[in-house]
Design an enzyme around this catalytic site. Sequence first.
Site, short mmCIF file in Angstrom:
data_model
loop_
_atom_site.label_atom_id
_atom_site.label_comp_id
_atom_site.label_asym_id
_atom_site.label_seq_id
_atom_site.Cartn_x
_atom_site.Cartn_y
_atom_site.Cartn_z
N ASP A 130 8.33 4.82 2.57
CA ASP A 130 9.64 4.53 3.49
C ASP A 130 10.04 3.10 2.84
O ASP A 130 10.98 2.47 2.90
CB ASP A 130 9.11 4.50 4.90
N TYR A 185 -3.61 13.12 9.04
CA TYR A 185 -2.61 13.72 10.03
C TYR A 185 -3.21 14.84 10.44
O TYR A 185 -2.57 15.66 11.06
CB TYR A 185 -1.53 13.81 9.35
N ASP A 223 -2.42 -3.22 1.44
CA ASP A 223 -2.00 -4.24 1.87
C ASP A 223 -1.26 -4.97 0.67
O ASP A 223 -0.04 -5.36 0.94
CB ASP A 223 -2.97 -5.26 2.64
N LYS A 277 -7.70 1.82 0.19
CA LYS A 277 -8.41 0.65 1.05
C LYS A 277 -9.83 0.81 1.09
O LYS A 277 -10.67 1.00 2.10
CB LYS A 277 -7.99 0.91 2.61
N ASP A 332 3.09 7.63 3.37
CA ASP A 332 4.00 7.67 4.45
C ASP A 332 4.65 6.49 4.67
O ASP A 332 5.97 6.39 4.56
CB ASP A 332 3.37 8.30 5.65
#
Length: 358
Positions: free
Chosen positions: A250, A140, A222, A190, A246
């Site tokens: 959620d 970001y 994943d 990852k 992020d």
Amino acid sequence: MNRILLLPGDGIGPEVVREARAVLELVSRRFDLKLEFEEALIGGSAIDAEETPLSDATVARARECQAVLLGAVGGPKWDDMPVDIRPEKGLLRIRKELGLFANLRPASVFPALAAASSLRPEIVDGIDLLVVRELTGGIYFGEPRGRATVEGTREARNTMVYDEHEVARITRVAFEAAQGRRQHLTHVHKANVLDVSQLWMDVVEEVARDFPDVELAHQLVDSCAMLLVREPARFDVIVTGNLFGDILSDEAAMITGSLGMLPSASLGEGGVGLFEPVHGSAPDIAGQDVANPLATILSVAMLCEHSLGASEAARAIEAAVTGVLEDGHRTGDLVLGDENVETIGCTEMGERVREKLS
Ligand code: NAD
């Protein structure tokens, strides 16, 4: 005096912050917290009044405070603004300016609300996890970034970059949190594709040597996303970078039931903490006095714990919220369209919590 800066923001932000402030005032009297409140603008309301989503003056005031309590930012009125002056920029800026690199998002299930989850009760039972997300680095913020047209073809790029110090400090926060909980930490990565994740893997292992009492596991992002819906109760603390955090926070939030119940804390090295509900500004229900203030009230409990060192006040607020739910009080978001359940509004929910507290 402990100065608290209120940034109500947009949409339902002012409604939920008003109720949370009243709770904080009550615990301040009861536990002698010596609080002093100030208020400033952020997001769309700041764009309208100050032509910027977060003014330098507000940043300066935030630095002088012990903690910041934020509502939410954004709404359709500002959706078409240029990216650089959109309401969300105010949020990103305050996190960056206050050096808030650690975002703590607990997700647990209140037994009285187990039915509100989209998962089966036996899967939801016992969920009590904490996502520790790195907040000021990663994709970001990384450079180079931006869009361009190269030989007639549009392209865009963002850069995921972390250095070892950024990884080590967030990992320490997560290990320390795990020490105070069930002593289990899952590092989400990852590393099979990303060099950045390979660095995280090395640094997390190095920091782990200082925390022999905490069991460490590494999980691909994943498969973590799958496990969160299949066996969420297996997780205690999860640590990960900005992008994965992020998304996973959620996901973890939704399995507990309602967005209206989830608090968060953002902490840094500078000492000022920022506390806010996980939900957004909910423009669809703003101004109707139907929003659920409990996520903001629980954020105030985190504020007491992390910024004021007032654990007793934090536990009292959490117990009051649990008590109100056990008494059967519900805002609209907690009844999943069941018209047989009577609902109460934002103000009344705040009052019920304060009644329990006093
Ligand atoms: P949202 O969280 O605002 O709303 C999603 C849904 O949940 C809506 O139906 C809303 O009514 C409901 N909801 C959310 N909080 C609630 C509460 N406390 N009580 C009852 N119901 C609640 O997300 P969205 O609709 O995707 O975004 C709306 C605006 O908020 C957008 O402008 C977005 O950019 C912004 N946003 C801000 C933040 C933030 O300030 N941290 C976070 C997410 C979204």
